[in-house]
Design a protein around this motif. Structure first.
Motif, mmCIF file in Angstrom:
data_model
loop_
_atom_site.group_PDB
_atom_site.id
_atom_site.type_symbol
_atom_site.label_atom_id
_atom_site.label_comp_id
_atom_site.label_asym_id
_atom_site.label_seq_id
_atom_site.Cartn_x
_atom_site.Cartn_y
_atom_site.Cartn_z
ATOM 1 N N LYS A 81 -21.308 -66.748 27.521
ATOM 2 C CA LYS A 81 -22.320 -66.545 26.487
ATOM 3 C C LYS A 81 -22.263 -65.181 25.831
ATOM 4 C CE LYS A 81 -25.800 -69.736 28.390
ATOM 5 N NZ LYS A 81 -27.223 -69.868 28.781
ATOM 6 N N ALA A 82 -21.915 -64.138 26.588
ATOM 7 C CA ALA A 82 -22.020 -62.798 26.022
ATOM 8 C C ALA A 82 -21.215 -61.808 26.851
ATOM 9 C CB ALA A 82 -23.485 -62.363 25.976
ATOM 10 N N VAL A 83 -21.070 -60.602 26.298
ATOM 11 C CA VAL A 83 -20.482 -59.487 27.029
ATOM 12 C C VAL A 83 -21.610 -58.737 27.732
ATOM 13 C CG1 VAL A 83 -19.268 -57.296 26.827
ATOM 14 C CG2 VAL A 83 -18.549 -59.245 25.456
ATOM 15 N N VAL A 84 -21.451 -58.470 29.015
ATOM 16 C CA VAL A 84 -22.517 -57.881 29.831
ATOM 17 C C VAL A 84 -21.974 -56.676 30.590
ATOM 18 C CG1 VAL A 84 -24.133 -58.294 31.733
ATOM 19 C CG2 VAL A 84 -23.643 -60.124 30.117
ATOM 20 N N VAL A 119 -16.954 -67.762 25.211
ATOM 21 C CA VAL A 119 -17.992 -68.325 24.344
ATOM 22 C C VAL A 119 -17.517 -69.623 23.710
ATOM 23 C CG1 VAL A 119 -19.320 -67.935 22.245
ATOM 24 C CG2 VAL A 119 -19.054 -66.093 23.895
ATOM 25 N N ARG A 120 -16.244 -69.660 23.287
ATOM 26 C CA ARG A 120 -15.731 -70.864 22.637
ATOM 27 C C ARG A 120 -15.820 -72.079 23.561
ATOM 28 N NH1 ARG A 120 -15.028 -71.704 17.537
ATOM 29 N NH2 ARG A 120 -13.951 -69.707 17.320
ATOM 30 N N LYS A 121 -15.454 -71.909 24.825
ATOM 31 C CA LYS A 121 -15.494 -73.003 25.791
ATOM 32 C C LYS A 121 -16.926 -73.462 26.028
ATOM 33 C CE LYS A 121 -14.023 -74.115 30.530
ATOM 34 N NZ LYS A 121 -13.334 -73.578 31.729
ATOM 35 N N PHE A 122 -17.851 -72.498 26.178
ATOM 36 C CA PHE A 122 -19.239 -72.836 26.427
ATOM 37 C C PHE A 122 -19.840 -73.567 25.226
ATOM 38 C CE2 PHE A 122 -23.750 -71.799 25.965
ATOM 39 C CZ PHE A 122 -24.249 -72.228 27.176
ATOM 40 N N THR A 123 -19.567 -73.063 24.015
ATOM 41 C CA THR A 123 -20.121 -73.671 22.806
ATOM 42 C C THR A 123 -19.616 -75.101 22.639
ATOM 43 O OG1 THR A 123 -20.256 -71.511 21.731
ATOM 44 C CG2 THR A 123 -20.334 -73.437 20.309
ATOM 45 N N ALA A 124 -18.323 -75.305 22.867
ATOM 46 C CA ALA A 124 -17.761 -76.638 22.721
ATOM 47 C C ALA A 124 -18.429 -77.630 23.673
ATOM 48 C CB ALA A 124 -16.252 -76.594 22.983
ATOM 49 N N ALA A 125 -18.585 -77.238 24.929
ATOM 50 C CA ALA A 125 -19.220 -78.126 25.905
ATOM 51 C C ALA A 125 -20.664 -78.413 25.536
ATOM 52 C CB ALA A 125 -19.146 -77.498 27.298
ATOM 53 N N ALA A 126 -21.377 -77.383 25.063
ATOM 54 C CA ALA A 126 -22.785 -77.555 24.702
ATOM 55 C C ALA A 126 -22.940 -78.484 23.503
ATOM 56 C CB ALA A 126 -23.415 -76.194 24.396
ATOM 57 N N MET A 127 -22.054 -78.337 22.503
ATOM 58 C CA MET A 127 -22.157 -79.171 21.312
ATOM 59 C C MET A 127 -21.825 -80.629 21.611
ATOM 60 S SD MET A 127 -23.307 -77.320 18.843
ATOM 61 C CE MET A 127 -24.335 -76.646 20.163
ATOM 62 N N VAL A 128 -20.822 -80.854 22.461
ATOM 63 C CA VAL A 128 -20.484 -82.226 22.847
ATOM 64 C C VAL A 128 -21.655 -82.862 23.595
ATOM 65 C CG1 VAL A 128 -19.009 -83.639 24.328
ATOM 66 C CG2 VAL A 128 -18.001 -81.879 22.876
ATOM 67 N N ALA A 129 -22.237 -82.116 24.531
ATOM 68 C CA ALA A 129 -23.374 -82.636 25.299
ATOM 69 C C ALA A 129 -24.541 -82.955 24.385
ATOM 70 C CB ALA A 129 -23.790 -81.624 26.367
ATOM 71 N N SER A 130 -24.811 -82.074 23.417
ATOM 72 C CA SER A 130 -25.932 -82.301 22.503
ATOM 73 C C SER A 130 -25.694 -83.514 21.611
ATOM 74 C CB SER A 130 -26.152 -81.053 21.636
ATOM 75 O OG SER A 130 -27.161 -81.280 20.673
ATOM 76 N N ALA A 131 -24.477 -83.602 21.060
ATOM 77 C CA ALA A 131 -24.175 -84.683 20.118
ATOM 78 C C ALA A 131 -24.260 -86.055 20.776
ATOM 79 C CB ALA A 131 -22.784 -84.471 19.519
ATOM 80 N N PHE A 132 -23.900 -86.126 22.077
ATOM 81 C CA PHE A 132 -23.875 -87.425 22.744
ATOM 82 C C PHE A 132 -25.092 -87.657 23.641
ATOM 83 C CE2 PHE A 132 -19.484 -86.817 21.516
ATOM 84 C CZ PHE A 132 -19.144 -88.071 21.028
ATOM 85 N N THR A 133 -26.057 -86.742 23.594
ATOM 86 C CA THR A 133 -27.288 -86.919 24.374
ATOM 87 C C THR A 133 -28.483 -87.187 23.470
ATOM 88 O OG1 THR A 133 -26.481 -85.465 26.124
ATOM 89 C CG2 THR A 133 -28.853 -85.855 26.033
ATOM 90 N N ALA A 134 -28.650 -86.338 22.460
ATOM 91 C CA ALA A 134 -29.794 -86.465 21.554
ATOM 92 C C ALA A 134 -29.404 -87.274 20.317
ATOM 93 C CB ALA A 134 -30.280 -85.077 21.141
ATOM 94 N N PRO A 135 -30.173 -88.316 19.977
ATOM 95 C CA PRO A 135 -29.902 -89.076 18.752
ATOM 96 C C PRO A 135 -30.268 -88.247 17.525
ATOM 97 C CG PRO A 135 -31.896 -89.877 19.806
ATOM 98 C CD PRO A 135 -31.310 -88.859 20.733
ATOM 99 N N ARG A 190 -16.045 -63.899 18.921
ATOM 100 C CA ARG A 190 -15.819 -64.731 20.108
ATOM 101 C C ARG A 190 -16.229 -66.178 19.888
ATOM 102 N NH1 ARG A 190 -17.055 -59.758 22.288
ATOM 103 N NH2 ARG A 190 -15.597 -59.069 23.895
ATOM 104 N N GLY A 191 -16.785 -66.486 18.717
ATOM 105 C CA GLY A 191 -17.232 -67.843 18.445
ATOM 106 C C GLY A 191 -18.715 -67.876 18.097
ATOM 107 N N LEU A 192 -19.248 -69.082 17.984
ATOM 108 C CA LEU A 192 -20.640 -69.270 17.584
ATOM 109 C C LEU A 192 -21.599 -68.998 18.733
ATOM 110 C CD1 LEU A 192 -22.666 -70.352 15.402
ATOM 111 C CD2 LEU A 192 -22.387 -72.589 16.486
ATOM 112 N N THR A 193 -22.614 -68.192 18.474
ATOM 113 C CA THR A 193 -23.695 -67.994 19.444
ATOM 114 C C THR A 193 -25.015 -68.212 18.721
ATOM 115 O OG1 THR A 193 -23.884 -65.614 18.993
ATOM 116 C CG2 THR A 193 -22.361 -66.283 20.736
#
Length: 447
Positions: free
Chosen positions: A47-50, A225-241, A319-322
């Protein structure tokens, strides 16, 4: 007599179940003396640099991982040589009387509450103003594990001060195989900029990107970030109508208001954009349409409606979309909201957004208009009921009082979770939003 011992620091979970992080750089070297909560490393999560603070006061005995290594949560990354005064458990809590940091009790458990210094990322030592570390609740402690005896290399000379640069610039340098020690910074105070790194590549033969044998493909590892965003978007697209509705609005009055505010002394020094006004309009429209500020809880089979608004703003970063969010945005004035948006954007672009700012959002905005795009079908940020895409403001022919005129128009694209939000509710919210942006005076009828 003071006793010393070797204590390991294991990589903590830096936010909401993250399983790994990449070591970007060490801020210390073997042999360095560190204090409690001193920043010792910079790591990148999904998600971020810490920045990691030290949970111990003592001497760095061993660095177990090299920069560029992806480490699983719970794995040892550094060992310290500490005495009784510098010992703490894996969460940064002190252990009195030389008790092992992996367990046992101490007097701090019985200490009365006191005002404490905040720690840096939410897991490290919490320090009372008296200067004595205070122990966190035992339920929050890291699981104890067998302490492996690290191999302690010979003491090294302290590392020289690292060149000043931002995380995106350091990543660019790593990708190009450039040592920042060799780059001269032209930014404020000698800061190394992206342009400095790019200019350096013209005088240095940098290694090429990983390519196939034929040289016709370039492969980039999917991580961070790219890996996390991709997984989150796939989960959202196929979970919420998802349902997306569109509305094009004459925003001439809003743009005129924006011009007046920019010339008002009360807003001098504040950055005002169409996004600023649109964000405020969203917060007002939610008052009459609270169902869009809610969440579907599958585990409890409940709809959770929030009585506060943590407004997410999609940010494109190196690093990608946040999607960091502004906490309690509904409580902010227009000037406060302007400041929060500016700080959020600058922090995101610098790669310094904290995990806390990336979690807990309730509704989001994505400003695709800055890329010259008019409309789209945005995907919901996971756990949220709605997301609004703002299109570009363009001059277009428009009918005003039955006469054709040139006006400034904007397209609004609203995606929402149809489990939570009915078509009527989504339409009313979008209509209210359009009414405010079409005539800002309409706010008076909604508050």
């Amino acid at each position: 007599m003071t006793a010393t011992m070797i204590k390991e620091f294991r990589l903590p979970d830096l936010g909401e179940g993250l399983t790994e992080s990449e070591i970007l750089s060490w801020k210390v070297a073997v042999g360095d003396t560190v204090t409690l909560n001193q920043v010792i490393a910079e790591v990148e999560t999904a998600k971020a640099v810490v920045e990691l603070p030290s949970p111990f006061a003592g001497t760095v005995a061993a660095l177990h991982e090299q920069p560029g290594t992806v480490v699983e949560v719970g794995k040892p990354i550094v060992s310290f040589e500490v005495d009784d005064a510098g010992i703490s458990n894996g969460n940064g809590a002190p252990v009195a009387g030389g008790t092992s940091a992996d367990g046992g009790s101490d007097d701090a458990d019985q200490a009365s509450p006191a005002k404490r210094e905040p720690n840096l990322v939410g897991y490290g030592a919490v320090v009372e103003h008296s200067g004595r570390p205070a122990r966190r609740a035992r339920s929050q402690q890291q699981p104890a594990g067998p302490a492996a005896e690290p191999v302690i290399p010979q003491r090294a000379e302290p590392a020289a001060e690292r060149p000043r640069s931002t995380p995106p610039v350091r990543k660019l340098a790593r990708d190009l195989g450039i040592d920042l020690e060799q780059v001269s910074g032209t930014g404020p105070g000698g800061l190394i900029t992206r342009e400095d790194v790019q200019a350096f590549t013209g005088t240095t033969e940098a290694p090429s990107a990983p390519v196939s044998q034929e040289g016709r493909e370039t492969r980039t590892p999917i991580k961070g970030v790219r890996k996390f965003t991709a997984a989150a978007m796939v989960a959202s697209a196929f979970t919420a109508p998802h349902v997306t509705e569109f509305l094009t609005v004459d925003v001439t009055a809003t743009m005129e208001l924006l011009a007046r505010l920019k010339g008002n002394k009360a807003f001098e020094g504040y950055k005002l954009t169409p996004l600023t006004i649109a964000a405020k309009a969203v917060l007002v429209a939610l008052r009459n349409n609270p169902t869009l500020n809610s969440r579907w809880d599958e585990s409890s089979q409940e709809i959770i409606q929030f009585n506060y608004v943590n407004l997410g703003i999609a940010a494109a970063t190196p690093r990608g979309l946040t999607v960091p969010n502004i906490k309690d945005a509904d409580q902010l004035t227009l000037r406060e909201l302007s400041t929060a948006l500016t700080e959020l954007t600058e922090t995101a672009r610098a790669g310094k957004t904290s995990p806390a700012d990336l979690s807990g959002g309730t509704i989001s905005i994505t400003n695709i208009g800055v890329f010259g795009i008019d409309a789209g079908t945005p995907i919901l940020n996971p756990g949220e009921a709605a997301i609004l895409a703002l299109g570009a403001v363009r001059k277009a022919p428009w009918v005003v009082d039955d006469q054709l005129a040139v006006r400034q128009v904007m397209s609004l694209s609203l995606s929402f979770d149809h489990r939570l939000v009915d078509g009527e509710q989504g339409s009313r919210f979008l209509a209210d939003l359009g009414a405010i942006l079409g005539d800002p005076a309409m706010v008076m009828t909604m508050i």
